[in-house]
Design a protein around this motif. Structure first.
Motif, PDB file in Angstrom:
ATOM      1  N   VAL A  75      -1.463  11.602  -3.474  1.00 61.23           N
ATOM      2  CA  VAL A  75      -0.745  10.417  -4.117  1.00 61.23           C
ATOM      3  C   VAL A  75      -1.234   9.657  -5.026  1.00 61.23           C
ATOM      4  O   VAL A  75      -0.661   9.262  -6.000  1.00 61.23           O
ATOM      5  CB  VAL A  75       0.050   9.560  -3.089  1.00 61.23           C
ATOM      6  CG1 VAL A  75       0.989   8.550  -3.580  1.00 61.23           C
ATOM      7  CG2 VAL A  75       1.064  10.548  -1.955  1.00 61.23           C
TER       8      VAL A  75
ATOM      9  N   TRP B 136      -4.047  12.585   6.736  1.00 55.49           N
ATOM     10  CA  TRP B 136      -3.415  11.440   6.012  1.00 55.49           C
ATOM     11  C   TRP B 136      -4.398  10.958   4.847  1.00 55.49           C
ATOM     12  O   TRP B 136      -3.977  10.590   3.793  1.00 55.49           O
ATOM     13  CB  TRP B 136      -3.418  10.304   7.041  1.00 55.49           C
ATOM     14  CG  TRP B 136      -2.845  10.463   8.380  1.00 55.49           C
ATOM     15  CD1 TRP B 136      -3.365  10.284   9.622  1.00 55.49           C
ATOM     16  CD2 TRP B 136      -1.645  11.284   8.685  1.00 55.49           C
ATOM     17  NE1 TRP B 136      -2.772  10.665  10.549  1.00 55.49           N
ATOM     18  CE2 TRP B 136      -1.533  11.338   9.953  1.00 55.49           C
ATOM     19  CE3 TRP B 136      -0.752  11.995   7.910  1.00 55.49           C
ATOM     20  CZ2 TRP B 136      -0.679  12.151  10.657  1.00 55.49           C
ATOM     21  CZ3 TRP B 136       0.288  12.830   8.641  1.00 55.49           C
ATOM     22  CH2 TRP B 136       0.463  12.667   9.902  1.00 55.49           C
TER      23      TRP B 136
ATOM     24  N   SER C   3       0.634  -1.118   0.077  1.00 57.33           N
ATOM     25  CA  SER C   3      -0.006   0.040  -0.056  1.00 57.33           C
ATOM     26  C   SER C   3       0.896   1.328   0.025  1.00 57.33           C
ATOM     27  O   SER C   3       2.022   1.306   0.690  1.00 57.33           O
ATOM     28  CB  SER C   3      -0.912   0.108   1.146  1.00 57.33           C
ATOM     29  OG  SER C   3      -1.367   1.337   1.526  1.00 57.33           O
ATOM     30  N   LEU C   4       0.540   2.471  -0.574  1.00 57.93           N
ATOM     31  CA  LEU C   4       1.017   3.581  -0.666  1.00 57.93           C
ATOM     32  C   LEU C   4       0.533   4.609   0.398  1.00 57.93           C
ATOM     33  O   LEU C   4       0.932   5.545   0.480  1.00 57.93           O
ATOM     34  CB  LEU C   4       0.918   4.314  -2.010  1.00 57.93           C
ATOM     35  CG  LEU C   4       1.582   3.598  -3.343  1.00 57.93           C
ATOM     36  CD1 LEU C   4       1.514   4.390  -4.612  1.00 57.93           C
ATOM     37  CD2 LEU C   4       3.228   3.231  -2.971  1.00 57.93           C
ATOM     38  N   ALA C   5      -0.190   4.019   1.246  1.00 57.61           N
ATOM     39  CA  ALA C   5      -0.997   5.006   2.328  1.00 57.61           C
ATOM     40  C   ALA C   5      -0.146   5.209   3.073  1.00 57.61           C
ATOM     41  O   ALA C   5       0.871   4.698   3.387  1.00 57.61           O
ATOM     42  CB  ALA C   5      -2.114   4.347   2.848  1.00 57.61           C
ATOM     43  N   PRO C   6      -0.045   6.682   3.466  1.00 60.74           N
ATOM     44  CA  PRO C   6       1.015   7.042   4.469  1.00 60.74           C
ATOM     45  C   PRO C   6       0.883   6.722   5.768  1.00 60.74           C
ATOM     46  O   PRO C   6       1.720   6.902   6.745  1.00 60.74           O
ATOM     47  CB  PRO C   6       0.942   8.700   4.332  1.00 60.74           C
ATOM     48  CG  PRO C   6      -0.561   8.906   4.028  1.00 60.74           C
ATOM     49  CD  PRO C   6      -1.065   7.466   3.257  1.00 60.74           C
ATOM     50  N   VAL C   7      -0.338   6.115   6.102  1.00 60.96           N
ATOM     51  CA  VAL C   7      -0.407   5.497   7.469  1.00 60.96           C
ATOM     52  C   VAL C   7      -1.444   4.431   7.350  1.00 60.96           C
ATOM     53  O   VAL C   7      -2.243   4.509   6.590  1.00 60.96           O
ATOM     54  CB  VAL C   7      -1.161   6.573   8.628  1.00 60.96           C
ATOM     55  CG1 VAL C   7      -0.145   7.681   8.741  1.00 60.96           C
ATOM     56  CG2 VAL C   7      -2.318   7.000   8.000  1.00 60.96           C
ATOM     57  N   ALA C   8      -1.346   3.419   8.229  1.00 62.62           N
ATOM     58  CA  ALA C   8      -2.398   2.169   8.185  1.00 62.62           C
ATOM     59  C   ALA C   8      -3.655   2.694   8.041  1.00 62.62           C
ATOM     60  O   ALA C   8      -4.549   1.845   7.466  1.00 62.62           O
ATOM     61  CB  ALA C   8      -1.689   1.354   9.263  1.00 62.62           C
TER      62      ALA C   8
ATOM     63  N   GLU D 223      -5.952   2.791   5.079  1.00 61.40           N
ATOM     64  CA  GLU D 223      -6.133   1.567   4.225  1.00 61.40           C
ATOM     65  C   GLU D 223      -7.374   1.080   4.306  1.00 61.40           C
ATOM     66  O   GLU D 223      -8.318   1.249   5.271  1.00 61.40           O
ATOM     67  CB  GLU D 223      -5.033   0.702   4.560  1.00 61.40           C
ATOM     68  CG  GLU D 223      -3.660   0.961   4.095  1.00 61.40           C
ATOM     69  CD  GLU D 223      -2.537   0.337   4.485  1.00 61.40           C
ATOM     70  OE1 GLU D 223      -2.849  -0.724   5.276  1.00 61.40           O
ATOM     71  OE2 GLU D 223      -1.336   0.764   4.733  1.00 61.40           O
TER      72      GLU D 223
ATOM     73  N   ILE E 266      -3.239  13.486   2.227  1.00 59.36           N
ATOM     74  CA  ILE E 266      -1.982  13.096   1.330  1.00 59.36           C
ATOM     75  C   ILE E 266      -2.451  11.857   0.679  1.00 59.36           C
ATOM     76  O   ILE E 266      -1.723  11.543  -0.539  1.00 59.36           O
ATOM     77  CB  ILE E 266      -0.819  12.658   2.400  1.00 59.36           C
ATOM     78  CG1 ILE E 266      -0.683  13.880   3.421  1.00 59.36           C
ATOM     79  CG2 ILE E 266       0.374  11.976   2.004  1.00 59.36           C
ATOM     80  CD1 ILE E 266       0.282  13.649   4.323  1.00 59.36           C
TER      81      ILE E 266
END
Lengths: 143, 143
Positions: free
Chosen positions: A118, A111, A86-91, A94, A114
């Motif tokens: 992205v 988040w 995953s490209l998510a900046p924080v879990a 997701e 962001i």
DNA sequence: ATTAATTCCTATTGACATACTATGAATTGG
DNA sequence: CCAATTCATAGTATGTCAATAGGAATTAAT
């Protein structure tokens, strides 16, 4: 907040295949040489792409890899998510993630933004875009 | 491609200070309790914010921390960059980075776009925005 | 003056991830 | 048959992350 070599090399690898998309298999050794990346490390990376059917392998001598789809059909996002996860900046932004603080949590707003920003970028650039950019750039110095 | 706990906790910590911005110092113990974060770990994080003069510390009993500026004057980007380091997705889009492949490298186009997209988000959200959002959210259930 | 609450400083730790390297088996065109 | 290739798995050195630990320094309140 970094993209690892795995994702970066995967993208260069796929772009290399797009640029050498003649129908003939391209050997990993050649890609590794052009990209100046350890071929043994590239093996591991392409194995992931192969299992996901992003590339097709031809075994044995004169073997190699070819793209299974047209360069237009691969987004950067597909390739990065496959190799990086995953490209998510924080879990917590997701899919089906659950956190008790979720409803209280204000920072999750950041988040999410962001994450969206992205995704917007990586899901709208295709391998064909990168291939065309590179080919055009190469042509600039012809005359 | 993750933001670490350091940056995430720093943002929650700063938001907590913005929400309790009465002029009286707020002790780290209280913040840690509200945010459910290890106070010992928070100490290390706030030490960075303190050295950067993002907060001012008041030592001794009844001590604590206060913001040195108005919440409007802190962007999320400032806080994250200070605690996380650069938010760039790859080293080669950071300031004065040099790579031999730079001129050939097509994928750097992707990284630049990601970098710009992330910066656009984090540099346009301030602590005051987050504070207001949280206060408004809390008010929703009043009637 | 003492105590309790606080910040400040530095060291240590366990778990995990990263970025490879290494070895060798399986496959296949020439 | 042989050389070139892919395939599979294991190992390894280094570093980062996310804390925990211990105690020194400071200061308000009593």
């Amino acid at each position: 907040m970094k993209i690892s070599t795995k994702g970066r090399y995967a993208l260069r690898l796929m772009l290399d295949l797009a640029l050498n998309n003649t129908g003939e298999p391209v050997s990993l050794k050649d890609i590794a040489k052009r990209q100046e990346i350890s071929d043994k490390y590239l093996e591991q990376i392409i194995s992931v792409l192969n299992k996901a059917k992003y590339v097709q392998s031809i075994r044995g001598a004169q073997g190699g890899y070819v793209l299974t789809k047209k360069p237009e059909e691969y987004t950067v996002g597909m390739i990065l998510r496959l190799t990086e996860g995953s490209l998510a900046p924080v879990a917590c932004v997701e899919e089906d993630y659950n956190c008790e603080r979720m409803s209280d949590c204000t920072t999750v707003l950041v988040w999410k933004k962001i994450n969206d920003a992205v995704n917007e970028v990586v899901d709208h650039i295709t391998l064909a875009d990168l291939r065309d950019y590179e080919m055009q750039k190469a042509g600039e110095y012809v005359i």
